[in-house]
Design a protein around this motif. Structure first.
Motif, PDB file in Angstrom:
ATOM      1  N   ALA A 171     -10.972   1.706   4.153  1.00  0.00           N
ATOM      2  CA  ALA A 171     -10.887   1.229   5.227  1.00  0.00           C
ATOM      3  C   ALA A 171      -9.749   2.051   6.059  1.00  0.00           C
ATOM      4  O   ALA A 171      -9.538   2.119   7.121  1.00  0.00           O
ATOM      5  CB  ALA A 171     -10.674  -0.319   5.324  1.00  0.00           C
ATOM      6  N   THR A 172      -8.433   1.985   5.155  1.00  0.00           N
ATOM      7  CA  THR A 172      -7.269   2.723   5.792  1.00  0.00           C
ATOM      8  C   THR A 172      -7.660   4.266   6.306  1.00  0.00           C
ATOM      9  O   THR A 172      -7.202   4.864   7.497  1.00  0.00           O
ATOM     10  CB  THR A 172      -5.939   2.847   5.040  1.00  0.00           C
ATOM     11  OG1 THR A 172      -5.887   1.561   4.358  1.00  0.00           O
ATOM     12  CG2 THR A 172      -4.956   3.503   5.320  1.00  0.00           C
ATOM     13  N   ILE A 195      11.736   7.897   1.319  1.00  0.00           N
ATOM     14  CA  ILE A 195      10.586   9.069   1.234  1.00  0.00           C
ATOM     15  C   ILE A 195       9.568   8.704   2.451  1.00  0.00           C
ATOM     16  O   ILE A 195       9.005   9.739   3.097  1.00  0.00           O
ATOM     17  CB  ILE A 195       9.788   8.641  -0.062  1.00  0.00           C
ATOM     18  CG1 ILE A 195      10.700   9.125  -1.352  1.00  0.00           C
ATOM     19  CG2 ILE A 195       8.479   9.399   0.059  1.00  0.00           C
ATOM     20  CD1 ILE A 195      10.133   8.702  -2.496  1.00  0.00           C
ATOM     21  N   TYR A 196       9.329   7.479   2.866  1.00  0.00           N
ATOM     22  CA  TYR A 196       8.471   7.158   3.765  1.00  0.00           C
ATOM     23  C   TYR A 196       9.165   7.570   5.247  1.00  0.00           C
ATOM     24  O   TYR A 196       8.300   8.185   6.058  1.00  0.00           O
ATOM     25  CB  TYR A 196       7.966   5.717   4.068  1.00  0.00           C
ATOM     26  CG  TYR A 196       7.548   5.200   2.585  1.00  0.00           C
ATOM     27  CD1 TYR A 196       6.140   5.712   2.404  1.00  0.00           C
ATOM     28  CD2 TYR A 196       8.027   4.144   1.858  1.00  0.00           C
ATOM     29  CE1 TYR A 196       5.630   5.233   1.352  1.00  0.00           C
ATOM     30  CE2 TYR A 196       7.351   3.614   0.842  1.00  0.00           C
ATOM     31  CZ  TYR A 196       6.031   3.947   0.370  1.00  0.00           C
ATOM     32  OH  TYR A 196       5.532   3.849  -0.854  1.00  0.00           O
ATOM     33  N   GLU A 230       0.430  -2.407  -0.293  1.00  0.00           N
ATOM     34  CA  GLU A 230       1.408  -2.203   1.032  1.00  0.00           C
ATOM     35  C   GLU A 230       2.054  -0.758   0.890  1.00  0.00           C
ATOM     36  O   GLU A 230       2.281  -0.062   1.951  1.00  0.00           O
ATOM     37  CB  GLU A 230       2.080  -3.335   1.090  1.00  0.00           C
ATOM     38  CG  GLU A 230       3.298  -3.565  -0.166  1.00  0.00           C
ATOM     39  CD  GLU A 230       2.795  -4.521  -1.252  1.00  0.00           C
ATOM     40  OE1 GLU A 230       3.383  -4.919  -2.026  1.00  0.00           O
ATOM     41  OE2 GLU A 230       1.432  -4.691  -0.940  1.00  0.00           O
ATOM     42  N   SER A 231       2.301  -0.430  -0.157  1.00  0.00           N
ATOM     43  CA  SER A 231       3.042   0.995  -0.420  1.00  0.00           C
ATOM     44  C   SER A 231       1.952   2.114   0.300  1.00  0.00           C
ATOM     45  O   SER A 231       2.585   3.127   0.863  1.00  0.00           O
ATOM     46  CB  SER A 231       3.356   1.122  -1.893  1.00  0.00           C
ATOM     47  OG  SER A 231       4.392   0.230  -2.313  1.00  0.00           O
ATOM     48  N   GLU A 232       0.724   2.126  -0.469  1.00  0.00           N
ATOM     49  CA  GLU A 232      -0.287   2.951   0.188  1.00  0.00           C
ATOM     50  C   GLU A 232      -0.314   2.913   1.526  1.00  0.00           C
ATOM     51  O   GLU A 232      -0.454   3.977   2.489  1.00  0.00           O
ATOM     52  CB  GLU A 232      -1.583   2.890  -0.688  1.00  0.00           C
ATOM     53  CG  GLU A 232      -1.666   3.335  -2.146  1.00  0.00           C
ATOM     54  CD  GLU A 232      -0.912   2.206  -3.014  1.00  0.00           C
ATOM     55  OE1 GLU A 232      -0.490   0.928  -2.410  1.00  0.00           O
ATOM     56  OE2 GLU A 232      -1.122   2.144  -4.075  1.00  0.00           O
ATOM     57  N   SER A 233      -0.414   1.749   2.227  1.00  0.00           N
ATOM     58  CA  SER A 233      -0.594   1.412   3.524  1.00  0.00           C
ATOM     59  C   SER A 233       0.463   1.925   4.410  1.00  0.00           C
ATOM     60  O   SER A 233       0.358   2.660   5.346  1.00  0.00           O
ATOM     61  CB  SER A 233      -0.817   0.102   3.991  1.00  0.00           C
ATOM     62  OG  SER A 233      -2.009  -0.399   3.284  1.00  0.00           O
ATOM     63  N   LEU A 239      -3.628  -6.682   5.861  1.00  0.00           N
ATOM     64  CA  LEU A 239      -4.336  -6.780   4.499  1.00  0.00           C
ATOM     65  C   LEU A 239      -3.885  -6.112   3.434  1.00  0.00           C
ATOM     66  O   LEU A 239      -4.234  -6.824   2.238  1.00  0.00           O
ATOM     67  CB  LEU A 239      -5.910  -6.485   4.895  1.00  0.00           C
ATOM     68  CG  LEU A 239      -6.608  -7.150   6.431  1.00  0.00           C
ATOM     69  CD1 LEU A 239      -7.856  -6.368   6.440  1.00  0.00           C
ATOM     70  CD2 LEU A 239      -6.828  -8.696   5.939  1.00  0.00           C
ATOM     71  N   SER A 240      -3.264  -5.210   3.589  1.00  0.00           N
ATOM     72  CA  SER A 240      -2.637  -4.557   2.155  1.00  0.00           C
ATOM     73  C   SER A 240      -1.826  -5.422   1.205  1.00  0.00           C
ATOM     74  O   SER A 240      -1.554  -5.499   0.307  1.00  0.00           O
ATOM     75  CB  SER A 240      -2.011  -3.245   2.546  1.00  0.00           C
ATOM     76  OG  SER A 240      -0.829  -3.740   3.215  1.00  0.00           O
TER      77      SER A 240
END
Length: 380
Positions: free
Chosen positions: A61-62, A143-144, A93-96, A86-87
Motif C-alpha cells: 500500500a505504501t 538517517i531519515y 512505522e520505521s519502513e513508513s 496504519l503502520s
C-alpha cells in the motif's frame, strides 16, 4: 511564466507558484521502480520469505501511494499520511518513515510552496513520533533526515533543470517567431520600396509610350522614357543593396524633398499639366524624417496624377511653421476614369501608413472636382 520560478512573498519565504507534470522519462522510471518493489513484496507473500502478511500488505500500500504522485501530489501526500498512521498498528512505522523521507523528493519536484512547507512540518513531527514514541526501540533519526535532504535536493534539482529546459524551449520558439516576423516585415518593406520607386517610373514610361506617335512630342517622350528607365534601374539597384547588406553607394537620394518636387514637376508638365509650386522645400525647419516621408508622398502623388488626372493645373503647396509641416497636392479629376493604366489603392495606403506612423495626419479624397492629398507632420 515557467513553473518553478521563485517569487518573494510577505512571509520572507520563496514561493513556488506553478506545478510541472513529470516528464515521460520520469514517469517511466517511477513506474518501473514502483512495479519492482511491489513485485518483491508480492513474491515475499507467495514464497513466505518476507515479513508477515499485514506488514507486506502495508508495504504494498505504501509503495502504491507513490503512484498517486503521477496524478495529484496533495492526494498522494494525504494517502501517505494515512498509511503512516496504519503502520503503527502493523509495527512498520520505521519502513513508513523511510518511504516518507523518499517522498520528499517527489514533493519538492511537484509541490507548491504550501504543500512543501506542510510536508516538511509533518515529516519532522512524524520522525519525532517514530524516534520517541517507543523508548524500547532505538531509531537513528539522522538517517531519515539525511535521506529526506538528499531526496529533496534531487527533486528540487530536477525541477530547476526541467524549468530551465522549458524556458529555453519557450525562448527558442519566441526567437523563431521573431525571426519569422522579421522576414515577413522585410518582404513587406521590399515590396513597398519597389512599389514606391519602380512603379512610379514604369507609369512614366507607360504614359510616354502612348505619346510616341505624336510627332511634336515624340522626342520629348523618348527622352522621358530614357530618363525614367535609367532612374528605375538605379532605384532598383538601391533597393537590392538595402535588402542585401545595406546601401554601398549614395547614388540614390531617396529622401531629398526639393529633388522630388523638381522631378515630379518635370514629369507632370511633360504630361501636359501646368504645375504651381508654393513653399520652400529647403526650409531648415524640415527635419530629415519629415523630408523623407514628404518626398515619398510627392513621388506617389505624381504617379497617381500621371495615371488619373484630368486636364487642368496641378498644385503642390508646402507650408512650414514652428509647429508642423504640411503638404497639400491638388490635381483635377478626370471626366472619365482611365482604363489604360493599372491602378490600386496600395499607394494611398502606404502614404497614410508613413504619415500616421510619424504621428502625423493624412487625408486623400475628391473635393469640388479636385483630388486632394494632404499630409501634416509635427515638428520637434
Amino acid at each position: 511564466m515557467a513553473f518553478g520560478r521563485w517569487f518573494p512573498d510577505g512571509s520572507g519565504f520563496p514561493r513556488l507558484t506553478r506545478v510541472g507534470a513529470l516528464s515521460v522519462l520520469e514517469r517511466v522510471v517511477m513506474l518501473v521502480v514502483i512495479g519492482g518493489v511491489i513485485a518483491v513484496d508480492v513474491s515475499g507473500i507467495i514464497f513466505s520469505y518476507g515479513p508477515g502478511l499485514s506488514q507486506s500488505l502495508l508495504s504494498i500500500a505504501t509503495t502504491t501511494v507513490f503512484a498517486l504522485y503521477l496524478w495529484s501530489p496533495w492526494v498522494a501526500t494525504i494517502s501517505l499520511g494515512i498509511v503512516f498512521a496504519l503502520s503503527f498498528i502493523a509495527g512498520t512505522e520505521s519502513e513508513s518513515i523511510f518511504a516518507a523521507a523518499v517522498a520528499v523528493g517527489l514533493v519538492m519536484r511537484l509541490g507548491r510552496t504550501a504543500l512543501i512547507l506542510s510536508y516538511i512540518g509533518a515529516f519532522l513531527v512524524a520522525t519525532a513520533i517514530v524516534a520517541y514514541g517507543d523508548t524500547n526501540v532505538l531509531v537513528n533519526v539522522g538517517i531519515y533526515l539525511i535521506i529526506a535532504i538528499v531526496a529533496g535536493a534531487i527533486g528540487f534539482a530536477l525541477r530547476i533543470a526541467l524549468d530551465k529546459g522549458r524556458r529555453l524551449e519557450q525562448e527558442l520558439a519566441e526567437r523563431a517567431e521573431h525571426e519569422r516576423e522579421a522576414v515577413l516585415a522585410e518582404r513587406r518593406w521590399i515590396a513597398g520600396e519597389l512599389h514606391d520607386s519602380i512603379a512610379h517610373h514604369l507609369t512614366v514610361v507607360a504614359l510616354h509610350v502612348q505619346m510616341l506617335d505624336d510627332a511634336e512630342r515624340s522626342r520629348d517622350s523618348q527622352e522621358a522614357i530614357r530618363v525614367a528607365a535609367k532612374t528605375a534601374m538605379t532605384d532598383l539597384r538601391f533597393v537590392i543593396e538595402l535588402a542585401d547588406d545595406g546601401p554601398r553607394s549614395s547614388a540614390v537620394h531617396s529622401g531629398d524633398l526639393a529633388t522630388a518636387i523638381d522631378e515630379a514637376r518635370g514629369e507632370i508638365e511633360a504630361a501636359g499639366h501646368q504645375v504651381i509650386c508654393q513653399g520652400d522645400p529647403r526650409d531648415e525647419r524640415i527635419h530629415r524624417a519629415g523630408e523623407i516621408i514628404l518626398a515619398r508622398i510627392i513621388r506617389e502623388s505624381a504617379t497617381n496624377i500621371l495615371k488619373h488626372a484630368g486636364p487642368g493645373d496641378v498644385s503642390i503647396r508646402l507650408d512650414v511653421d514652428d509647429e508642423a509641416l504640411t503638404l497639400a497636392i491638388s490635381s483635377p479629376l478626370p471626366a472619365t476614369p482611365r482604363r489604360d493604366l493599372p491602378s490600386s489603392s496600395t499607394g494611398v495606403n502606404r502614404m497614410a501608413e508613413r504619415v500616421v506612423g510619424a504621428s502625423g495626419e493624412f487625408d486623400a479624397g475628391a473635393v469640388d472636382g479636385q483630388w486632394i492629398v494632404s499630409a501634416s507632420l509635427p515638428i520637434g
